[in-house]
Write an enzyme that holds these catalytic residues in place. Sequence first.
Site, PDB file in Angstrom:
ATOM      1  N   LYS A  62       0.871  -1.181   0.000  1.00  0.00           N
ATOM      2  CA  LYS A  62       0.000   0.000   0.000  1.00  0.00           C
ATOM      3  C   LYS A  62       0.903   1.225   0.000  1.00  0.00           C
ATOM      4  CE  LYS A  62      -4.190   1.955   2.064  1.00  0.00           C
ATOM      5  NZ  LYS A  62      -3.928   3.370   1.939  1.00  0.00           N
ATOM      6  N   ARG A  80      -3.465   8.784  -5.588  1.00  0.00           N
ATOM      7  CA  ARG A  80      -4.218   7.900  -6.481  1.00  0.00           C
ATOM      8  C   ARG A  80      -4.344   8.536  -7.857  1.00  0.00           C
ATOM      9  NH1 ARG A  80      -8.653   4.010  -4.971  1.00  0.00           N
ATOM     10  NH2 ARG A  80      -9.048   2.896  -6.900  1.00  0.00           N
ATOM     11  N   ARG A 120      -8.002  10.951  -6.872  1.00  0.00           N
ATOM     12  CA  ARG A 120      -8.908  10.064  -6.151  1.00  0.00           C
ATOM     13  C   ARG A 120     -10.332  10.587  -6.196  1.00  0.00           C
ATOM     14  NH1 ARG A 120     -11.602   9.397  -1.550  1.00  0.00           N
ATOM     15  NH2 ARG A 120     -11.234   7.578  -0.219  1.00  0.00           N
TER      16      ARG A 120
END
Length: 578
Positions: A246, A251, A266
């Site tokens: 992770k 993102r 994101r």
Amino acid sequence: MRFSELAGYLDRLEATRSRNELVRILSEVYRACSVDEIEPITYLIQGRLAPFFEPVEIGLGERLLISAIATAYNTPKEDVTKLYRQTGDLGLTALGLGPKTRPSTPTVVEVHRRLWEIAGKSGEGSLKAKLDLFAALLGELDAASAKHLIRITLGKMRLGIGDPTVLDALSFAKQGDRSLRPILEGAYNRSSDLGLIARTLWARGVEGMDAIRVTVGKPLRSQLAERLPNPEAVIKKLGLVGIQPKYDGFRVQIHKDADEVSIFSRNLETMTSMFPELVAATNSIAVKSVILDGEAIAYNPESEEYVPFQETTARRRKEGIDEFATRVPLRAFVFDVMFRDGADLTPLPYEQRFAIVDELVKGSDTLQAAPLTKTDSVEVLTRELLDNISRGLEGVVAKRLDSPYQAGARNFNWVKLKRNTSGELTDTIDVVLIGYYGGKGKRAEFGAGALLAGVYDSDKDEFVTISKLGTGLSDEGWRELHKQVNRLEVSEKPARVNSLLVPDVWLRPEVVVEVLADEITPSPRHTAGKVGDQPGFALRFPRIVSFRSADKEPEDATTVREIREMFQQQHQRPTLPG
Ligand code: ATP
């Protein structure tokens, strides 16, 4: 529909303190719409001209709007500025100066078209052109309409209409209840475009929703991860999983359509200009069209260090992009593919999608497939978790190998396991600031003040309280925070806030803050998770860890459902060393 009629609805929406009322009034607006009107209206009520992922800017700031008001109302600029100083709101300034009525006012479609035309002016002489067009438009509108037009132009609509409220209102308008919400939400998860959904619903009915497919250029809502307390729980629940590091980066949803690349964050804002090296790398993938999902993170090859999120976002300040790119090159660890050469890949099992990722990015240095380890062993998962933490990463994400890509879902297809913190909670919580205590504007600084924080109830599209916050920030941090929240002060509780506590000052729910707490406890004072007479949830000893407004909208805050799950999980103590 005339724009003045829409303005009347907007006034009613602005006046209500109840979320149900918001839905009801909005569904009335929709019922009054034709097929051609419903799309622009859907954007306008959220203060936009286009879906939020399209970076369309009208490009008129306060200074120019003051000039436009002065021209349109034939009033000296000084008078406009004076009234603006008194009201603190350019919309109200126009309301005060404009004529109550006009003989004939433009339609909503016309106003939208003309704003679009203004947005399209660029290059030399464009400011003057924008100004002239805008002043002419103002000159045709009554004062109440002008108020809303100005707010739309400034992107300062104060209605706080979240996307779920729009979906509910569409369902009510079409069906008389909320029953269409799941179907509409499916289309929304695939396209993120409320205007397109509204138009399709009006033109083709519910059946039309199927035709809204995954499309290059329109971001899908991101798939998100659930939490479980420890590796045992993960293997017990999921069995065979694919484990990946992770990364604590940024993102990125990367779209390529022939030679045009777009990158979304994101929360699906367009971020293309922030990542030139990802654009270049994506351009060289041998595929005509593709949608990839991954995490961008700056990596220092010399020290073998990953540069964490906060520093990666510092790249947002445009001027530093090039230097930073040479010193600390950016990588995107690609973990998913949702579309390739015309085919929607979301229904494929993850294992197959990952194999496609592997094949697509082979040979690229900047785009790398996030390594995947398949296992059904608690030992292997534990080892991977510890190994990744020791390499400076956040933990791991375990993925169900047979799962489809479920856009917009947070479920057990993906489970995140993070570094165990000293408290019982193993994860931070993202809260939204909804008020503060500490004297109504008397204090120049926050000093001894406290904040009222909430989480998001995604079913009801409401912000519910979970905690007061007082610690975790330096004096400098409080000052910074004060600056951020000042502009969000409102005189009454916002419609989408549900709270038993009344802070000294209410804030429009916008600022997202990451907090770490020792425990989630039942509480009768807070509305998070409160049903009838049953208590809600509160956070014990919350500390502010960071500001997350850069990458999270208020609706991306932790949800009540997650809080309930975390509450149920927290006594299953993690077995990992901290
Ligand atoms: P957090 O604050 O823990 O990052 P979040 O609410 O932003 O949580 P989650 O669904 O909880 O999002 O965790 C998934 C996030 O983890 C993704 O949004 C992505 O940015 C990041 N991530 C990092 N590595 C991976 C990976 N290998 N697979 C999926 N997501 C990953």
